[in-house]
Write a protein that holds these residues in place. Structure first.
Motif, PDB file in Angstrom:
ATOM      1  N   GLU A 219      18.639   1.375  14.615  1.00 32.81           N
ATOM      2  CA  GLU A 219      20.026   0.951  14.725  1.00 32.81           C
ATOM      3  C   GLU A 219      20.124  -0.576  14.679  1.00 32.81           C
ATOM      4  N   ILE A 220      21.328  -1.069  14.365  1.00 35.56           N
ATOM      5  CA  ILE A 220      21.580  -2.507  14.352  1.00 35.56           C
ATOM      6  C   ILE A 220      21.333  -3.097  15.740  1.00 35.56           C
ATOM      7  N   SER A 221      21.728  -2.368  16.794  1.00 35.88           N
ATOM      8  CA  SER A 221      21.529  -2.867  18.151  1.00 35.88           C
ATOM      9  C   SER A 221      20.049  -3.027  18.472  1.00 35.88           C
ATOM     10  N   GLU A 222      19.189  -2.121  17.954  1.00 33.92           N
ATOM     11  CA  GLU A 222      17.749  -2.223  18.184  1.00 33.92           C
ATOM     12  C   GLU A 222      17.170  -3.427  17.446  1.00 33.92           C
ATOM     13  N   ALA A 223      17.639  -3.660  16.212  1.00 28.86           N
ATOM     14  CA  ALA A 223      17.175  -4.829  15.459  1.00 28.86           C
ATOM     15  C   ALA A 223      17.554  -6.119  16.172  1.00 28.86           C
ATOM     16  N   LEU A 224      18.778  -6.168  16.728  1.00 33.34           N
ATOM     17  CA  LEU A 224      19.225  -7.348  17.457  1.00 33.34           C
ATOM     18  C   LEU A 224      18.369  -7.577  18.698  1.00 33.34           C
ATOM     19  N   GLN A 225      18.055  -6.508  19.435  1.00 32.98           N
ATOM     20  CA  GLN A 225      17.221  -6.646  20.629  1.00 32.98           C
ATOM     21  C   GLN A 225      15.817  -7.117  20.269  1.00 32.98           C
ATOM     22  N   ARG A 226      15.221  -6.527  19.206  1.00 30.72           N
ATOM     23  CA  ARG A 226      13.890  -6.948  18.776  1.00 30.72           C
ATOM     24  C   ARG A 226      13.897  -8.415  18.353  1.00 30.72           C
ATOM     25  N   TYR A 227      14.937  -8.824  17.650  1.00 31.97           N
ATOM     26  CA  TYR A 227      15.069 -10.205  17.176  1.00 31.97           C
ATOM     27  C   TYR A 227      15.054 -11.177  18.365  1.00 31.97           C
ATOM     28  N   ARG A 228      15.717 -10.799  19.460  1.00 32.87           N
ATOM     29  CA  ARG A 228      15.808 -11.700  20.609  1.00 32.87           C
ATOM     30  C   ARG A 228      14.561 -11.662  21.483  1.00 32.87           C
ATOM     31  N   GLU A 229      13.863 -10.525  21.527  1.00 33.91           N
ATOM     32  CA  GLU A 229      12.703 -10.397  22.403  1.00 33.91           C
ATOM     33  C   GLU A 229      11.392 -10.746  21.719  1.00 33.91           C
ATOM     34  N   PHE A 230      11.399 -10.970  20.412  1.00 33.08           N
ATOM     35  CA  PHE A 230      10.142 -11.126  19.690  1.00 33.08           C
ATOM     36  C   PHE A 230       9.303 -12.309  20.166  1.00 33.08           C
ATOM     37  N   PRO A 231       9.879 -13.487  20.523  1.00 30.01           N
ATOM     38  CA  PRO A 231       9.013 -14.580  20.996  1.00 30.01           C
ATOM     39  C   PRO A 231       8.112 -14.170  22.157  1.00 30.01           C
ATOM     40  N   ILE A 232       8.609 -13.315  23.044  1.00 28.73           N
ATOM     41  CA  ILE A 232       7.777 -12.860  24.167  1.00 28.73           C
ATOM     42  C   ILE A 232       6.638 -11.986  23.654  1.00 28.73           C
ATOM     43  N   PHE A 233       6.940 -11.105  22.675  1.00 23.75           N
ATOM     44  CA  PHE A 233       5.908 -10.225  22.125  1.00 23.75           C
ATOM     45  C   PHE A 233       4.813 -11.048  21.445  1.00 23.75           C
ATOM     46  N   ALA A 234       5.221 -12.070  20.684  1.00 25.49           N
ATOM     47  CA  ALA A 234       4.244 -12.878  19.959  1.00 25.49           C
ATOM     48  C   ALA A 234       3.375 -13.695  20.910  1.00 25.49           C
ATOM     49  N   LEU A 235       3.914 -14.042  22.076  1.00 25.48           N
ATOM     50  CA  LEU A 235       3.127 -14.760  23.068  1.00 25.48           C
ATOM     51  C   LEU A 235       2.119 -13.832  23.742  1.00 25.48           C
ATOM     52  N   GLN A 236       2.577 -12.600  24.042  1.00 28.93           N
ATOM     53  CA  GLN A 236       1.711 -11.654  24.745  1.00 28.93           C
ATOM     54  C   GLN A 236       0.615 -11.098  23.843  1.00 28.93           C
ATOM     55  N   ASN A 237       0.944 -10.794  22.593  1.00 27.88           N
ATOM     56  CA  ASN A 237      -0.025 -10.196  21.667  1.00 27.88           C
ATOM     57  C   ASN A 237       0.088 -10.877  20.296  1.00 27.88           C
ATOM     58  N   PRO A 238      -0.451 -12.103  20.174  1.00 25.98           N
ATOM     59  CA  PRO A 238      -0.310 -12.834  18.913  1.00 25.98           C
ATOM     60  C   PRO A 238      -1.254 -12.308  17.833  1.00 25.98           C
ATOM     61  N   VAL A 239      -0.957 -12.668  16.593  1.00 24.80           N
ATOM     62  CA  VAL A 239      -1.831 -12.380  15.454  1.00 24.80           C
ATOM     63  C   VAL A 239      -1.969 -13.651  14.634  1.00 24.80           C
ATOM     64  N   GLY A 240      -2.993 -13.673  13.799  1.00 23.22           N
ATOM     65  CA  GLY A 240      -3.090 -14.749  12.836  1.00 23.22           C
ATOM     66  C   GLY A 240      -2.172 -14.442  11.669  1.00 23.22           C
ATOM     67  N   TYR A 241      -1.218 -15.335  11.361  1.00 24.20           N
ATOM     68  CA  TYR A 241      -0.306 -15.013  10.280  1.00 24.20           C
ATOM     69  C   TYR A 241      -0.233 -16.109   9.225  1.00 24.20           C
ATOM     70  N   GLU A 242      -0.911 -17.234   9.445  1.00 24.77           N
ATOM     71  CA  GLU A 242      -0.980 -18.260   8.415  1.00 24.77           C
ATOM     72  C   GLU A 242      -2.385 -18.852   8.381  1.00 24.77           C
ATOM     73  N   THR A 243      -2.824 -19.119   7.174  1.00 27.29           N
ATOM     74  CA  THR A 243      -4.135 -19.728   6.964  1.00 27.29           C
ATOM     75  C   THR A 243      -3.943 -21.087   6.312  1.00 27.29           C
ATOM     76  N   GLU A 244      -4.612 -22.094   6.848  1.00 25.17           N
ATOM     77  CA  GLU A 244      -4.551 -23.432   6.248  1.00 25.17           C
ATOM     78  C   GLU A 244      -5.655 -23.559   5.208  1.00 25.17           C
ATOM     79  N   ILE A 245      -5.224 -23.768   3.967  1.00 26.14           N
ATOM     80  CA  ILE A 245      -6.158 -23.933   2.856  1.00 26.14           C
ATOM     81  C   ILE A 245      -6.218 -25.413   2.491  1.00 26.14           C
ATOM     82  N   ALA A 246      -7.438 -25.936   2.386  1.00 24.77           N
ATOM     83  CA  ALA A 246      -7.639 -27.345   2.012  1.00 24.77           C
ATOM     84  C   ALA A 246      -8.492 -27.412   0.752  1.00 24.77           C
TER      85      ALA A 246
END
Length: 668
Positions: A219-246
């Motif tokens: 639902e739209i309401s679930e997407a809105l809740q996930r959008y607002r709570e995601f910073p906490i999720f990323a802090l608790q269980n982070p992943v590698g999502y960008e690689t620096e290429i030189a």
């Protein structure tokens, strides 16, 4: 080629070689002296926004997949995010919104790199091609951990104005500018008419979080809740999502010339732009083919299908050309040359809803049919009750007249006034009491003396009266206000109000209504008592509320126009309390009148609550709110397996004190 850039994480490790042409990690040519976090700035960074997009290229940019961001074509083709972006089926007919939240933790970077002996041997012998094949043209220097969340929402409506309004409301709700549920309410309102029929879809992509934190949103309401709570999720269980290429020249190492790299990028960019152009054309035509109701003057379906097939072939050819470029199979790099001609342009013209509509004639229809027909035409029905029906045999709520009349052309969305009569309570009822057949409530029976209990907070008038004293043993007696069981052994008068337990008729305070005493129930009776009783019941509650003098109060009128009993199952007083308590059971074809008020000890609050009655296969919940600040509101909700066999109506009164809230239940 850029000297340093970031790409989507794909399980790379610091020190690995990287082939910028294929977008893949290859052999490791470097030893890493140390790997450390940024000790100066260990904090997190959050970037979030909700944007209405206008092109496929803008969509890719918002997903962090622009050519500049990724640098190489091959990174897209093997990416899960690339599949997500193409599954959105971007088209120029619908309104697309992208909600994104990107969380970054402190960056991890390698330091003090040294060339491995086997790689150094190739360089010293000038075997640059072999070095590039084994170790690529750049290396992994650092990793970014955190997470990213994207939600793509497509909104489409027959009415382009309504489509824009829905998109703006959704964007405002994500940004916190309007209350939660605003989009859902406006979407439901749009689909109440075929002229503003609308639809939406939502797809999500998430990296970061764990367990319940990554379950799909629906639902739209679930997407809105996930959008607002995601910073906490990323802090608790982070992943590698960008690689620096030189680039190796940061060490440095010998690399292709800048001009060779520029030609490659130009050819790769051209292939990618052509691919996106062909895909968007295909998506536009496919949408028109599947949803022709949104367009007018479309060509024949076979013409649309031929054009769709042509754009599919062109997009595949552009993708293959880009893939060959990225693998280094086209040397020197060349621009994309279409293998077939592009189809003749097909102009997609959106349907324009009429600005004016013809008012239907609803005179003679039941109110609910008239209401539905007017809304279907894009009009706004306004209800008016012209009076109380003189007897219960007449049909209830049949439209008597309308303004404007049927057949007139008026702007879409205009108000149409409909007028009808209604009855208070209603239906026929006949009972037998001590061998006497009692008449329906229109008949009022006279008595010289009668026993009238004082019930709860106030004395009230019954629709049936029996001559003489009522026998002092239990009888069940029905009233449009309450069901009463005789006798009452005690009563509790309020100071200043007499206790009418047993009084002679000539001293009865409602003598003007009762008239003179008669010897039998069949002698002269008063007509129109249903109207008098209805008004009297409301006035009784109103008088009680007046003696209490609460700052906010309501009179609640619940009409049961069915042949089943309703039993109270629960009540919820969120603010305030009862002024006149509701009974536990409402008989068939009868009306309950009761009242609620604000609490005397509470400051700045009104009266708000709900009560639920249950019948066979249904539950009926009525709600009211007379707040200390703001407008009054009320509604009625019907649930249960047999709810479709009935229909309801509610009318909310205005004012701070004794505001009348009417709720009605009818069989279909």
């Amino acid at each position: 080629m850029q000297q340093i850039y970031l790409k989507e994480f794909n399980n790379e490790e610091i020190g690995m070689g990287f082939n910028s042409l294929s977008g893949k990690a290859v052999g490791t040519s470097l030893d890493v002296g140390e790997i450390t976090e940024n000790k100066v700035a260990p904090g997190m960074q959050v970037q979030s926004e909700i944007t209405i997009i206008n092109s496929h290229e803008e969509l890719m940019n918002k997903l962090g997949m622009s050519f500049e961001a990724q640098g190489r074509y091959g990174a897209f083709s093997a990416s899960v995010k690339a599949n997500f972006s193409e599954s959105s089926s971007y088209n120029s007919t619908s309104t697309f919104l992208v909600a994104r939240c990107i969380v970054t933790n402190s960056f991890i970077r390698g330091r003090n790199f040294r060339v491995k002996p086997e790689a150094e041997a190739l360089l010293k012998s000038n075997r640059f091609d072999e070095f590039s094949t084994a170790f690529g043209d750049s290396f992994v220097r650092g990793l970014q951990t955190g997470g990213e969340f994207y939600c793509i929402i497509r909104v489409t409506s027959i009415d382009t104005k309504k489509q824009s309004e829905l998109g703006a409301t959704l964007q405002a709700e994500f940004n916190g500018l309007v209350g939660g549920g605003s989009f859902k309410a406006q979407y439901g309102e749009a689909n109440s008419s075929s002229l503003t029929k609308s639809e939406y879809t939502a797809t999500m992509y998430q990296r970061g979080g764990k367990g319940e934190q990554i379950k799909p949103v629906i639902e739209i309401s679930e997407a809105l809740q996930r959008y607002r709570e995601f910073p906490i999720f990323a802090l608790q269980n982070p992943v590698g999502y960008e690689t620096e290429i030189a680039s190796y020249n940061t060490i440095p190492l010998p690399l292709p010339t800048p001009e060779e790299q520029e030609n490659f990028n130009l050819a790769l960019r051209d292939a990618r732009e052509k691919k996106l152009y062909y895909i968007q054309k295909k998506n536009d035509l496919e949408f028109a083919f599947r949803k022709p109701e949104f367009f007018e003057d479309l060509p024949a379906p076979e013409i649309l299908q031929d054009a769709i097939n042509a754009y599919i072939k062109l997009s595949i050819a552009a993708m293959e050309h880009g893939a060959k470029l990225s693998r280094g199979e086209i040397k020197p790099p060349t621009l994309f040359s279409p293998p077939i001609n592009e189809p003749v342009p097909i102009k997609l013209k959106r349907i324009t809803p009429p600005t004016h509509v013809t008012v239907p004639n609803v005179v003679g229809l039941p109110w609910y049919e008239a209401d539905s027909l007017l809304k279907e035409r894009g009009l706004n029905p306004k209800h008016h009750v012209t009076g109380i029906l003189p007897n219960s045999t007449e049909k209830d709520r049949i439209v008597l007249r309308q303004e404007p009349e049927g057949g007139k052309d008026i702007p879409r969305g205009s108000d149409v006034q409909i007028y009808y009569n209604r009855r208070f309570g209603g239906g026929h009822r006949q009972e037998t009491f001590e061998g006497i057949s009692w008449k329906p409530p229109l008949k009022l029976y006279r008595a010289t003396y009668r026993q009238i209990p004082y019930y709860g907070h106030f004395s009230f008038l019954y629709p049936y009266y029996y001559p003489g004293f009522i026998a002092a043993h239990p009888y069940v007696h029905h009233s449009p206000i309450r069901t009463v069981v005789y006798p009452y052994s005690m009563s509790y008068p309020i100071p200043g109000i007499p206790n009418y337990y047993s009084i002679p008729g000539e001293t009865y305070p409602y003598k003007a209504i009762l008239g003179e005493a008669r010897d039998t129930p069949e002698e002269k009776v008063a007509e129109g008592f249903l109207t008098a009783a209805g008004e009297e019941a409301v006035n009784q509650v109103k008088n009680i509320l007046g003696t209490i003098n609460a700052s906010r109060s309501v009179i609640l009128i619940l009409e049961n126009n069915t042949n089943m009993k309703l039993r109270k199952v629960r009540e919820n007083l969120q603010h305030g309390g009862w002024a006149v308590t509701p009974v536990w059971q409402i008989l068939p074809v009868s009306t309950l009148v009761f009242g609620a008020m604000s609490a005397s000890w509470s400051i700045g609050t009104g009266t708000e609550g709900s009560i639920t009655y249950a019948g066979e296969g249904i539950e009926l919940t009525i709600y009211w709110d007379n707040p200390y600040v703001g407008s009054n509101s009320c509604n009625i909700q019907l649930t249960g397996p047999k709810a479709s066999k009935y229909y309801t109506n509610s009318e909310c009164g205005s004012g701070n004190q004794a505001a009348q809230m009417r709720y009605e239940l009818y069989p279909r």
